[in-house]
Design an enzyme around this catalytic site. Structure first.
Site, mmCIF file in Angstrom:
data_model
loop_
_atom_site.group_PDB
_atom_site.id
_atom_site.type_symbol
_atom_site.label_atom_id
_atom_site.label_comp_id
_atom_site.label_asym_id
_atom_site.label_seq_id
_atom_site.Cartn_x
_atom_site.Cartn_y
_atom_site.Cartn_z
ATOM 1 N N ASP A 104 25.577 45.284 24.473
ATOM 2 C CA ASP A 104 26.470 46.421 24.236
ATOM 3 C C ASP A 104 27.074 46.290 22.828
ATOM 4 O O ASP A 104 26.437 46.661 21.853
ATOM 5 C CB ASP A 104 27.518 46.396 25.355
ATOM 6 N N THR A 105 28.258 45.708 22.701
ATOM 7 C CA THR A 105 28.825 45.505 21.357
ATOM 8 C C THR A 105 28.039 44.443 20.586
ATOM 9 O O THR A 105 28.108 44.383 19.372
ATOM 10 C CB THR A 105 30.291 45.037 21.430
ATOM 11 N N ARG A 166 26.382 45.600 42.118
ATOM 12 C CA ARG A 166 25.278 44.764 41.634
ATOM 13 C C ARG A 166 24.041 44.901 42.513
ATOM 14 O O ARG A 166 22.927 44.678 42.069
ATOM 15 C CB ARG A 166 25.695 43.284 41.609
HETATM 16 P P1 IMP Z 1 28.742 42.837 24.726
HETATM 17 O O1 IMP Z 1 29.282 41.480 24.446
HETATM 18 O O2 IMP Z 1 29.718 43.928 24.361
HETATM 19 O O3 IMP Z 1 27.377 43.100 24.146
HETATM 20 O O4 IMP Z 1 28.693 42.990 26.265
HETATM 21 C C1 IMP Z 1 27.799 42.394 27.048
HETATM 22 C C2 IMP Z 1 28.302 42.350 28.460
HETATM 23 O O5 IMP Z 1 29.192 43.435 28.780
HETATM 24 C C3 IMP Z 1 27.141 42.524 29.381
HETATM 25 O O6 IMP Z 1 26.521 41.283 29.647
HETATM 26 C C4 IMP Z 1 27.780 43.149 30.596
HETATM 27 O O7 IMP Z 1 28.279 42.146 31.451
HETATM 28 C C5 IMP Z 1 28.914 43.965 30.051
HETATM 29 N N1 IMP Z 1 28.553 45.397 29.906
HETATM 30 C C6 IMP Z 1 28.370 46.101 28.779
HETATM 31 N N2 IMP Z 1 28.044 47.375 29.021
HETATM 32 C C7 IMP Z 1 28.000 47.493 30.366
HETATM 33 C C8 IMP Z 1 27.676 48.588 31.259
HETATM 34 O O8 IMP Z 1 27.353 49.733 30.879
HETATM 35 N N3 IMP Z 1 27.728 48.299 32.593
HETATM 36 C C9 IMP Z 1 28.046 47.063 33.076
HETATM 37 N N4 IMP Z 1 28.344 46.021 32.286
HETATM 38 C C10 IMP Z 1 28.313 46.231 30.933
#
Ligand code: IMP
Ligand code: MG
Length: 175
Positions: A104-105, A166
């Site tokens: 995501d981020t 989940r």
């Molecule tokens: P990041 O560090 O922002 O890339 O986020 C990664 C983590 O955020 C993932 O491993 C998920 O656990 C959670 N996450 C991000 N987007 C979603 C979503 O749309 N649904 C559920 N979990 C999400």
């Protein structure tokens, strides 16, 4: 299904199965010469994807789990990533493939790649079921991507909202 399950299906279980089969073939071919492939599942979200993916990989493979916290119960990232549970074994000189549910981020992946690369693996790549490239805040480029998806909050197939959903066999959009 219960009454409040998401009915807006983004990816059906058939679509997911077919894509995982293709990913498994690709990974098996890319790592055909590897004698030390370690799949590192990122708990908790990746466990469903990992379970299906590993059965599509024909290369001898070891599985490890790592656990990090980023989101808590919100649908927004806190921006912080914390190590909750480390690997059990050394990964030096091994071919490490991180298996994620979603990027995501990019903060979680960025953190994990930095952490694991310090341990001198022979190679370090990332396979994610889902990728939301439009949400990236830090650089994070997965090597294998199941599906690129738009900026929607999704659940199912291992992904949760406040630990729920989940168990859904599809990926649904939660509004
Ligand atoms: P990041 O560090 O922002 O890339 O986020 C990664 C983590 O955020 C993932 O491993 C998920 O656990 C959670 N996450 C991000 N987007 C979603 C979503 O749309 N649904 C559920 N979990 C999400
Ligand atoms: Mg996760």
């Amino acid at each position: 299904m219960s009454a409040d399950d998401p009915t807006d299906i983004l990816l059906s279980s058939d679509q997911i199965r077919d894509r995982i089969e293709a990913l498994g073939l690709q990974i098996s071919s890319d790592y055909a010469q590897s004698e030390s492939l370690i799949l590192v599942g990122v708990l908790t979200g990746s466990f469903v994807f990992l379970a299906d993916l590993i059965r599509r990989i024909s290369t001898p493979t070891v599985v490890e789990m790592i656990s990090v916290a980023s989101y808590g119960d919100a649908t927004k990232s806190s921006g912080h990533v914390r190590l909750l549970m480390d690997l059990q074994n050394d990964i030096e000189d091994c071919d490490v493939l991180i298996v994620e549910d979603i990027v995501d981020t990019g903060r979680t992946l960025n953190y994990l790649k930095q952490l694991l690369s310090q341990r001198k693996p022979g190679s370090l790549r990332v396979c994610t079921l889902l990728d939301k490239p439009s949400r990236r805040e830090v650089e994070a480029v997965p090597d294998y991507v199941g599906f690129e998806i738009p900026d929607r909050f999704v659940v199912g197939f291992g992904l949760d909202h406040a630990q729920r959903y989940r168990n859904l066999s599809y990926i649904g959009v939660l509004e």
